[in-house]
Design a protein around this motif. Sequence first.
Motif, PDB file in Angstrom:
ATOM      1  N   ASP A  68       0.840  -1.210   0.000  1.00 34.49           N
ATOM      2  CA  ASP A  68       0.000   0.000   0.000  1.00 34.49           C
ATOM      3  C   ASP A  68       0.870   1.253   0.000  1.00 34.49           C
ATOM      4  OD1 ASP A  68      -2.506  -1.200  -0.065  1.00 34.49           O
ATOM      5  OD2 ASP A  68      -2.780  -1.132   2.108  1.00 34.49           O
ATOM      6  N   HIS A  90      -4.966  -5.719  -5.559  1.00 37.36           N
ATOM      7  CA  HIS A  90      -5.408  -5.627  -4.163  1.00 37.36           C
ATOM      8  C   HIS A  90      -6.851  -6.086  -3.955  1.00 37.36           C
ATOM      9  CE1 HIS A  90      -1.995  -3.194  -2.471  1.00 37.36           C
ATOM     10  NE2 HIS A  90      -1.793  -3.034  -3.767  1.00 37.36           N
ATOM     11  N   TYR A  91      -7.567  -6.436  -5.006  1.00 32.40           N
ATOM     12  CA  TYR A  91      -8.981  -6.796  -4.879  1.00 32.40           C
ATOM     13  C   TYR A  91      -9.410  -7.670  -6.054  1.00 32.40           C
ATOM     14  CZ  TYR A  91      -9.437  -3.077  -8.302  1.00 32.40           C
ATOM     15  OH  TYR A  91      -9.290  -2.306  -9.425  1.00 32.40           O
ATOM     16  N   ILE A 113      -6.510 -10.021  -7.070  1.00 32.74           N
ATOM     17  CA  ILE A 113      -5.858 -10.514  -5.847  1.00 32.74           C
ATOM     18  C   ILE A 113      -5.682 -12.032  -5.850  1.00 32.74           C
ATOM     19  CG2 ILE A 113      -7.949 -10.696  -4.439  1.00 32.74           C
ATOM     20  CD1 ILE A 113      -6.199  -9.426  -2.152  1.00 32.74           C
ATOM     21  N   HIS A 143       0.812  -9.086   2.349  1.00 34.58           N
ATOM     22  CA  HIS A 143      -0.167  -8.004   2.232  1.00 34.58           C
ATOM     23  C   HIS A 143      -1.469  -8.490   1.587  1.00 34.58           C
ATOM     24  CE1 HIS A 143      -1.621  -3.899   1.845  1.00 34.58           C
ATOM     25  NE2 HIS A 143      -2.055  -4.263   0.650  1.00 34.58           N
ATOM     26  N   TYR A 144      -1.356  -9.212   0.479  1.00 36.20           N
ATOM     27  CA  TYR A 144      -2.559  -9.632  -0.244  1.00 36.20           C
ATOM     28  C   TYR A 144      -3.378 -10.651   0.542  1.00 36.20           C
ATOM     29  CZ  TYR A 144      -0.626  -7.165  -4.267  1.00 36.20           C
ATOM     30  OH  TYR A 144      -0.129  -6.209  -5.109  1.00 36.20           O
ATOM     31  N   ASP A 147      -5.312  -8.420   2.648  1.00 31.51           N
ATOM     32  CA  ASP A 147      -6.357  -7.749   1.861  1.00 31.51           C
ATOM     33  C   ASP A 147      -7.552  -8.651   1.590  1.00 31.51           C
ATOM     34  OD1 ASP A 147      -5.307  -5.203   1.580  1.00 31.51           O
ATOM     35  OD2 ASP A 147      -4.649  -5.480  -0.507  1.00 31.51           O
ATOM     36  N   HIS A 153     -12.823  -6.163  -0.325  1.00 30.58           N
ATOM     37  CA  HIS A 153     -11.767  -6.452  -1.292  1.00 30.58           C
ATOM     38  C   HIS A 153     -12.209  -7.541  -2.261  1.00 30.58           C
ATOM     39  CE1 HIS A 153      -9.352  -3.725   0.926  1.00 30.58           C
ATOM     40  NE2 HIS A 153      -8.271  -3.989   0.201  1.00 30.58           N
TER      41      HIS A 153
END
Length: 172
Positions: A68, A90-91, A113, A143-144, A147, A153
């Motif tokens: 991010d 990210h989504y 993602i 991170h993912y 998320d 997400h």
Amino acid sequence: MPLGKLIFHFFLLATIVVTKTHSWGAVGHAFVARIAMTFLTDSSKTFIKDILPWYVYGNMSMLASWPDNILYPDTNPVGYLNWDWSKPLHYVNTPDYVCQYVPSRDCVEDNCIDGAIQNYTKRLANTALDHVQRQEALQFLVHYVGDIHQPLHSGFTSDRGGNSVRGDDPES
């Protein structure tokens, strides 16, 4: 009072009292990474410590928000445009009001993602890649995974990754 009624009253009170919502940001990502670390074997902890930068001492939570932080001019003033390609990772979205995820339709060329998690898992395991590439793979992966567990997400196309969903009172 029965537990079900207590939970209902808690959520009712929370919706009355809480007027603004925010994504979980750095704290949430750090928390998810810390939880994940409790499930690692000793050999996995050693592997992670060897991959991550020396100054985090193998603590994944310290870098869990890096994907991010690299995206925006206020957190990465010089290089944020170099990472613009990673925003859709990210989504994942499905067409509006279609509640079934179809990878060939919703994650074309692994550009979501789901594809990112699969890609970075493979990259992390690939010993032919250099240390920096595997380090980035681990940081993206941590991170993912955070998320994908965060509300919004996974949503509908018109939600824009949750960015079109208001969680606060528009009158305030």
